[in-house]
Motif scaffolding. Structure first.
Motif, PDB file in Angstrom:
ATOM      1  N   ILE A 168       0.849  -1.207   0.000  1.00  0.00           N
ATOM      2  CA  ILE A 168       0.000   0.000   0.000  1.00  0.00           C
ATOM      3  C   ILE A 168       0.879   1.250   0.000  1.00  0.00           C
ATOM      4  O   ILE A 168       0.542   2.269   0.603  1.00  0.00           O
ATOM      5  CB  ILE A 168      -0.977   0.016   1.195  1.00  0.00           C
ATOM      6  CG1 ILE A 168      -0.235  -0.169   2.524  1.00  0.00           C
ATOM      7  CG2 ILE A 168      -2.064  -1.038   1.032  1.00  0.00           C
ATOM      8  CD1 ILE A 168      -1.102   0.099   3.753  1.00  0.00           C
ATOM      9  N   ASP A 169       2.001   1.180  -0.707  1.00  0.00           N
ATOM     10  CA  ASP A 169       2.920   2.324  -0.753  1.00  0.00           C
ATOM     11  C   ASP A 169       2.675   3.240  -1.939  1.00  0.00           C
ATOM     12  O   ASP A 169       3.404   4.206  -2.163  1.00  0.00           O
ATOM     13  CB  ASP A 169       4.378   1.854  -0.740  1.00  0.00           C
ATOM     14  CG  ASP A 169       4.743   0.994  -1.962  1.00  0.00           C
ATOM     15  OD1 ASP A 169       3.867   0.772  -2.822  1.00  0.00           O
ATOM     16  OD2 ASP A 169       5.901   0.533  -2.037  1.00  0.00           O
ATOM     17  N   GLY A 170       1.631   2.930  -2.731  1.00  0.00           N
ATOM     18  CA  GLY A 170       1.303   3.751  -3.893  1.00  0.00           C
ATOM     19  C   GLY A 170       2.157   3.465  -5.110  1.00  0.00           C
ATOM     20  O   GLY A 170       2.006   4.113  -6.146  1.00  0.00           O
ATOM     21  N   ASN A 171       3.027   2.466  -5.008  1.00  0.00           N
ATOM     22  CA  ASN A 171       3.927   2.102  -6.110  1.00  0.00           C
ATOM     23  C   ASN A 171       3.511   0.744  -6.676  1.00  0.00           C
ATOM     24  O   ASN A 171       3.583  -0.267  -5.991  1.00  0.00           O
ATOM     25  CB  ASN A 171       5.366   2.045  -5.588  1.00  0.00           C
ATOM     26  CG  ASN A 171       6.384   1.795  -6.692  1.00  0.00           C
ATOM     27  OD1 ASN A 171       6.044   1.434  -7.807  1.00  0.00           O
ATOM     28  ND2 ASN A 171       7.654   1.984  -6.362  1.00  0.00           N
ATOM     29  N   SER A 172       3.090   0.724  -7.919  1.00  0.00           N
ATOM     30  CA  SER A 172       2.605  -0.512  -8.548  1.00  0.00           C
ATOM     31  C   SER A 172       3.684  -1.255  -9.323  1.00  0.00           C
ATOM     32  O   SER A 172       3.366  -2.102 -10.169  1.00  0.00           O
ATOM     33  CB  SER A 172       1.422  -0.192  -9.485  1.00  0.00           C
ATOM     34  OG  SER A 172       0.348   0.362  -8.768  1.00  0.00           O
ATOM     35  N   ASP A 173       4.940  -0.970  -9.063  1.00  0.00           N
ATOM     36  CA  ASP A 173       6.043  -1.683  -9.721  1.00  0.00           C
ATOM     37  C   ASP A 173       5.892  -3.179  -9.439  1.00  0.00           C
ATOM     38  O   ASP A 173       5.842  -3.611  -8.293  1.00  0.00           O
ATOM     39  CB  ASP A 173       7.371  -1.170  -9.165  1.00  0.00           C
ATOM     40  CG  ASP A 173       8.580  -1.696  -9.937  1.00  0.00           C
ATOM     41  OD1 ASP A 173       8.513  -2.817 -10.469  1.00  0.00           O
ATOM     42  OD2 ASP A 173       9.596  -0.992  -9.983  1.00  0.00           O
ATOM     43  N   ASN A 174       5.808  -3.976 -10.508  1.00  0.00           N
ATOM     44  CA  ASN A 174       5.522  -5.410 -10.345  1.00  0.00           C
ATOM     45  C   ASN A 174       6.769  -6.292 -10.415  1.00  0.00           C
ATOM     46  O   ASN A 174       6.665  -7.505 -10.545  1.00  0.00           O
ATOM     47  CB  ASN A 174       4.482  -5.872 -11.372  1.00  0.00           C
ATOM     48  CG  ASN A 174       4.873  -5.553 -12.802  1.00  0.00           C
ATOM     49  OD1 ASN A 174       6.058  -5.462 -13.120  1.00  0.00           O
ATOM     50  ND2 ASN A 174       3.872  -5.377 -13.656  1.00  0.00           N
ATOM     51  N   ASP A 175       7.939  -5.675 -10.313  1.00  0.00           N
ATOM     52  CA  ASP A 175       9.184  -6.445 -10.262  1.00  0.00           C
ATOM     53  C   ASP A 175       9.622  -6.525  -8.798  1.00  0.00           C
ATOM     54  O   ASP A 175      10.014  -5.518  -8.195  1.00  0.00           O
ATOM     55  CB  ASP A 175      10.256  -5.769 -11.115  1.00  0.00           C
ATOM     56  CG  ASP A 175      11.503  -6.634 -11.284  1.00  0.00           C
ATOM     57  OD1 ASP A 175      11.886  -7.337 -10.314  1.00  0.00           O
ATOM     58  OD2 ASP A 175      12.105  -6.596 -12.369  1.00  0.00           O
TER      59      ASP A 175
END
Length: 424
Positions: free
Chosen positions: A190-197
């Motif tokens: 829930i950090d607002g970062n959608s980086d999927n790596d």
């Protein structure tokens, strides 16, 4: 109920609101694109506000003959889409639209054509075709025509929708999980970062264990419309298969026994969106049943509305207000107090009046409706409410709030023919 004027109406998921509420054609403010373009018929013509169905008049969009052509409108933000209305070409070739699919969502994966399906054109007998999308949430609306050597022609696409309730309420919450991989604490989802790596350090992950879970505490109850999960993409995406989304107010079984919103039955897409139909709850859990499981979540976004409040001036001898037909928790507020009077046909003792300060009570969900519970300073027993008639003079979830005095009518499941009367 006498006629009344409504000055403001806001859509609330799960409520039984008057028909016709909502915005107009939101496609008019969008931008259009398509897979290929007949030079005489750019994509924008399908959202120019002109429903002329004669292609020769220059107001239709058209692709070239191709495999799997598509058209898409970007609405610039997410909406709850109630209806999509398509005007087909009528001067010739109307059968070319047969089999076209309407997709709605927030992903541009596969050009948006893998978003959720609203409907399919199974008949072109009518020139104007309307599809009910039941509030599907999305920024992009696609018309996709599968097949070889297809031409997609659209003379107008109108989209009727409600503004998406709120932003991502998970950002203000606190996260926890059953166990923690030391490199991947729960808060990262829930950090607002959608980086999927996973290697970039923005995903949450549990250790290998039996029935791992992840939970976010939203700090108060919301009506949850959608949960969007970003899965890991650099490897191991199949580990999320079978995960369940639960929503509710209970921490029994760590929150994993709350009501089910949906289950991950496919990991073909990296971003997975689940429509939760306004389920009410403070806690949102991702639960992965099974032995030797690892739960990895790169982002969890929760779109929701605040629970409605009812503000009720006190009148001696009136009944305590109940909740609207939302099937979700509702807060009752009264500046001077509340009182429950006996209902004909049912022995419910009168409730004590509260102190002159404010009394807060909550509505909890039940199989048949909503229940009044826990009003401090009263002896008010629980009672189930299944129906609320539209009322003036109140601040109900529908947003109505005129300054007139009319009764609110509530029906109980125990006495469907009896009504509780509340005067404002």
């Amino acid at each position: 109920m006498p006629p009344t004027t409504v000055t403001k109406l806001s859509f609330v998921t799960g409520t039984n609101l008057p028909s016709g509420a909502g915005t107009g054609n939101v496609a008019l403010g969008g931008s259009a694109n398509q897979s290929s373009t007949d030079e005489r018929a750019p994509a924008e013509r399908a959202i120019d506000g002109n429903s002329d169905n004669d292609f020769r008049h220059g107001s239709c969009a058209r692709t070239r003959k191709s495999k799997d052509p598509w058209w898409r409108v970007d609405l610039n933000k997410s909406y709850n889409v109630s209806d999509v209305r398509i005007t087909n070409r009528a001067d010739c070739c109307s059968d070319q639209l047969q089999g076209a699919e309407i997709h709605i969502g927030d992903s541009l994966e596969n050009n948006g054509n893998s978003n959720r399906l609203c409907g399919t054109v199974d008949s072109v007998a009518l020139t104007t075709l309307t599809f009910n999308c039941d509030g599907l949430v999305g920024r992009y609306v696609n018309i996709f025509l599968p097949g070889q050597d297809k031409i997609l022609t659209l003379c107008e696409v109108e989209i009727f929708a409600f503004s998406h309730p709120t932003g991502n309420v998970a950002l203000g919450g606190s996260a926890n999980q059953s166990t923690t991989d030391e490199r991947a604490p729960a808060e990262r989802a829930i950090d607002g970062n959608s980086d999927n790596d996973f290697r970039h350090g923005s995903c949450a992950r549990t250790r290998k264990s039996k029935d791992p879970w992840w939970r976010v505490d939203l700090n108060k109850s919301y009506n949850v419309s959608d949960v969007r999960i970003t899965n890991r993409a650099d490897c191991c995406s199949d580990q999320l298969q079978g995960a369940e989304i639960h929503i509710g107010d209970s921490l029994e079984n760590n929150g994993n026994s709350n009501r089910l919103c949906g289950t991950v039955d496919s990991v073909a897409l990296t971003t997975l969106t689940f429509n939760c139909d306004g389920l009410g709850g403070r806690y949102v859990n991702i639960f992965l049943p099974g032995q030797d499981k690892i739960l990895t979540l790169c982002e969890v976004e929760i779109f929701a509305t605040k629970l409605p409040s009812i503000h009720v001036p006190f009148q001696q001898g009136t009944t305590a207000p109940s909740g609207p037909e939302t099937n979700t928790p509702v807060t009752i507020l009264s500046k001077k107090g509340t009182k429950l009077t006996p209902i004909s046909g049912k022995k419910i003792p009168s409730g004590k009046e509260t102190t002159p300060q404010s009394a807060e009570g909550t509505m909890t969900q039940s199989g048949k409706g909503t229940k009044i519970v826990n009003i401090p300073g009263t002896n008010m027993p629980p009672t189930t409410v299944t129906k609320l008639s539209f009322v003036t003079g109140t601040n109900l979830p529908s947003g109505a709030g005129t300054a007139t005095s009319n009764p609110a009518l509530y029906q109980t499941s125990e006495n469907p023919n009896k009504q509780l009367i509340v005067y404002y």
